[in-house]
Write a protein that holds these residues in place. Structure first.
Motif, PDB file in Angstrom:
ATOM      1  N   PHE A  69     -20.038 -26.684 -20.530  1.00  0.00           N
ATOM      2  CA  PHE A  69     -18.851 -25.936 -20.107  1.00  0.00           C
ATOM      3  C   PHE A  69     -17.778 -25.958 -21.191  1.00  0.00           C
ATOM      4  CE2 PHE A  69     -14.777 -25.583 -17.802  1.00  0.00           C
ATOM      5  CZ  PHE A  69     -14.973 -24.338 -17.220  1.00  0.00           C
ATOM      6  N   GLU A  70     -17.595 -27.095 -21.854  1.00  0.00           N
ATOM      7  CA  GLU A  70     -16.617 -27.173 -22.947  1.00  0.00           C
ATOM      8  C   GLU A  70     -16.966 -26.194 -24.073  1.00  0.00           C
ATOM      9  OE1 GLU A  70     -16.578 -31.346 -24.003  1.00  0.00           O
ATOM     10  OE2 GLU A  70     -14.544 -31.528 -23.197  1.00  0.00           O
ATOM     11  N   HIS A  71     -18.274 -26.089 -24.383  1.00  0.00           N
ATOM     12  CA  HIS A  71     -18.696 -25.147 -25.423  1.00  0.00           C
ATOM     13  C   HIS A  71     -18.501 -23.699 -24.980  1.00  0.00           C
ATOM     14  CE1 HIS A  71     -20.602 -28.697 -27.187  1.00  0.00           C
ATOM     15  NE2 HIS A  71     -20.759 -27.996 -28.297  1.00  0.00           N
ATOM     16  N   THR A  88     -25.063 -24.431 -18.098  1.00  0.00           N
ATOM     17  CA  THR A  88     -24.180 -25.043 -17.102  1.00  0.00           C
ATOM     18  C   THR A  88     -24.871 -25.127 -15.740  1.00  0.00           C
ATOM     19  OG1 THR A  88     -23.193 -22.851 -16.810  1.00  0.00           O
ATOM     20  CG2 THR A  88     -22.018 -24.395 -18.230  1.00  0.00           C
ATOM     21  N   PHE A  98     -23.446 -30.859 -17.987  1.00  0.00           N
ATOM     22  CA  PHE A  98     -22.685 -29.722 -17.483  1.00  0.00           C
ATOM     23  C   PHE A  98     -21.330 -29.627 -18.167  1.00  0.00           C
ATOM     24  CE2 PHE A  98     -19.182 -28.519 -14.661  1.00  0.00           C
ATOM     25  CZ  PHE A  98     -19.466 -27.168 -14.480  1.00  0.00           C
ATOM     26  N   TRP A  99     -20.623 -30.757 -18.250  1.00  0.00           N
ATOM     27  CA  TRP A  99     -19.288 -30.727 -18.842  1.00  0.00           C
ATOM     28  C   TRP A  99     -19.357 -30.371 -20.326  1.00  0.00           C
ATOM     29  CZ3 TRP A  99     -14.708 -29.819 -17.415  1.00  0.00           C
ATOM     30  CH2 TRP A  99     -13.619 -30.139 -18.242  1.00  0.00           C
ATOM     31  N   ASP A 100     -20.388 -30.877 -21.030  1.00  0.00           N
ATOM     32  CA  ASP A 100     -20.534 -30.555 -22.453  1.00  0.00           C
ATOM     33  C   ASP A 100     -20.807 -29.055 -22.626  1.00  0.00           C
ATOM     34  OD1 ASP A 100     -21.004 -31.715 -25.307  1.00  0.00           O
ATOM     35  OD2 ASP A 100     -22.717 -30.388 -24.957  1.00  0.00           O
ATOM     36  N   LEU A 152     -26.286 -28.568 -13.696  1.00  0.00           N
ATOM     37  CA  LEU A 152     -25.916 -28.881 -12.318  1.00  0.00           C
ATOM     38  C   LEU A 152     -27.151 -29.047 -11.440  1.00  0.00           C
ATOM     39  CD1 LEU A 152     -22.819 -26.595 -11.590  1.00  0.00           C
ATOM     40  CD2 LEU A 152     -22.860 -29.088 -11.817  1.00  0.00           C
ATOM     41  N   ASP A 166     -27.029 -33.408 -13.871  1.00  0.00           N
ATOM     42  CA  ASP A 166     -26.531 -33.977 -15.128  1.00  0.00           C
ATOM     43  C   ASP A 166     -25.087 -33.527 -15.338  1.00  0.00           C
ATOM     44  OD1 ASP A 166     -26.101 -34.951 -17.644  1.00  0.00           O
ATOM     45  OD2 ASP A 166     -27.610 -33.704 -18.648  1.00  0.00           O
ATOM     46  N   LEU A 167     -24.131 -34.310 -14.844  1.00  0.00           N
ATOM     47  CA  LEU A 167     -22.724 -33.930 -14.952  1.00  0.00           C
ATOM     48  C   LEU A 167     -22.230 -33.988 -16.391  1.00  0.00           C
ATOM     49  CD1 LEU A 167     -21.191 -35.659 -11.799  1.00  0.00           C
ATOM     50  CD2 LEU A 167     -21.929 -33.280 -12.086  1.00  0.00           C
ATOM     51  N   LYS A 168     -22.757 -34.943 -17.168  1.00  0.00           N
ATOM     52  CA  LYS A 168     -22.355 -35.025 -18.573  1.00  0.00           C
ATOM     53  C   LYS A 168     -22.814 -33.786 -19.322  1.00  0.00           C
ATOM     54  CE  LYS A 168     -22.956 -37.758 -22.790  1.00  0.00           C
ATOM     55  NZ  LYS A 168     -23.622 -38.931 -23.418  1.00  0.00           N
ATOM     56  N   ILE A 172     -15.964 -22.564 -23.071  1.00  0.00           N
ATOM     57  CA  ILE A 172     -14.567 -22.199 -22.827  1.00  0.00           C
ATOM     58  C   ILE A 172     -14.019 -21.284 -23.917  1.00  0.00           C
ATOM     59  CG2 ILE A 172     -12.218 -23.097 -22.722  1.00  0.00           C
ATOM     60  CD1 ILE A 172     -13.310 -25.532 -21.268  1.00  0.00           C
TER      61      ILE A 172
END
Length: 334
Positions: free
Chosen positions: A198-200, A182, A194-196, A186, A190-192, A202
């Motif tokens: 972060f989803e993993h 993550t 980061f979000w991927d 950042l 690379d926001l995509k 959670i």
């Protein structure tokens, strides 16, 4: 500085003792590492070659001294399962567990302390009873059950979170700077990614958080109740200070030593005890590496993990002791 020097000296002696205990217990495990690593029906020649390569036929004191000689040079040996240095394997696994632990600890501290303070301030009310019931359930229910339930609901049934791993196969991993996906995403903008990542993070993070929140909340409630009616708290209220000032500067300050203690232990236990969660969610961290090492009787890897976990506990306890002095002036005076 004298206190720190004494603790660092004790740390060295403690780590030497830990290496002895870990070595003896590792050697006492029944089974032959050669049979665990060479597959079914290995030839006697292959077994002998394996023993010679890793020095398994040497007397135990000689094996320990050889290991310590390599350890003093920063060499934890070669893993029998990956055929790479244990130091390299740990450098890959530790950042994954550290990312999971940091997410869990930050969330646990925020929610757990808030719930503990709320329950203490509303003692013997419905709010207090509700917090105690929820936290008791969080401590009592097995962590692997939480993990399997979360995997079934959020991945299999509802499909709103990914099922495992650190990132999706279709997303390119970010450049390795810190080892935390993550953070590295950042840093790379690379926001995509980061979000991927972060989803993993959670689902396994929340499973670890469920237990930690319960533990922190119960300790916080107990610590706050101990100082809630102290003389300095009554004096602060008598001076007409706002309630939030009384809570943050007087009540929480007095309860912080106990809270810091449990936070340190929780952080160390998350780093050391994420074996079940990492295996359920295919998280390539230190827990999964320790599990695979134990299954394959990978003695160098088991020793490396044991020393790392011991080092984490010792360092965390040292930091907690130093924080006591920063929090409580009476500790500095003593």
């Amino acid at each position: 500085m004298r206190f720190l020097a004494r603790r660092l000296g004790a740390l060295v002696l403690l780590l030497i003792g830990i290496t002895i205990v870990s070595f003896v217990l590792t050697q006492a495990v029944p089974g032959d590492p050669a049979l665990a690593n060479l597959g079914q029906n290995p030839t006697p020649e292959a077994i002998q070659a394996f023993h010679e390569k890793y020095g398994l036929d040497d007397p135990l004191p000689q094996q320990y001294l050889t290991y310590m000689g390599h350890l003093l040079q920063g060499d934890l040996g070669t893993s029998q399962q990956t055929h790479q240095s244990v130091t390299h394997d740990l450098s890959v696994s530790i950042p994954a567990t550290a990312e999971l632990a940091l997410f869990s600890i930050i969330l646990s501290a925020i929610v757990g302390i808030a719930l503990g303070v709320l329950a203490a301030l509303r003692r013997d009310t419905a709010v207090d009873a509700g917090v105690r019931v929820v936290t008791l359930a969080g401590i009592s229910l097995p962590m692997f059950w939480f993990g399997l339930l979360a995997l079934y609901l959020f991945f299999f049934k509802w499909g709103i979170l990914p099922g495992g791993g650190r990132m999706s196969p279709t997303v390119a991993p970010p450049p390795d700077v810190t080892g935390l996906d993550t953070v590295d995403a950042l840093l790379a903008g690379d926001l995509k990614g980061f979000w991927d990542a972060f989803e993993h993070l959670i689902m396994p993070g929340l499973v670890l958080t469920a237990y930690n929140v319960s533990l922190i909340a119960r300790y916080t409630r107990s610590a706050v109740l101990e100082v809630l009616h102290a003389d300095y708290v009554r004096a602060a209220r008598a001076k007409g200070l706002p309630e939030h000032t009384v809570i943050t500067r007087y009540i929480l300050r007095g309860a912080l030593p106990s809270i810091v203690t449990v936070l340190g232990l929780v952080f160390a236990s998350v780093l050391a005890g994420a074996v079940l969660v990492e295996n359920i969610f295919s998280w390539p961290g230190i827990g999964q590496y320790a599990y695979k090492s134990a299954v394959s009787l990978d003695l160098p890897a088991i020793m490396g993990v044991s020393i790392f976990i011991a080092l984490v506990y010792v360092i965390i306890n040292l930091i907690v002791d130093l924080l006591y002095a920063a929090i409580d002036p009476r500790v500095r005076l003593s």
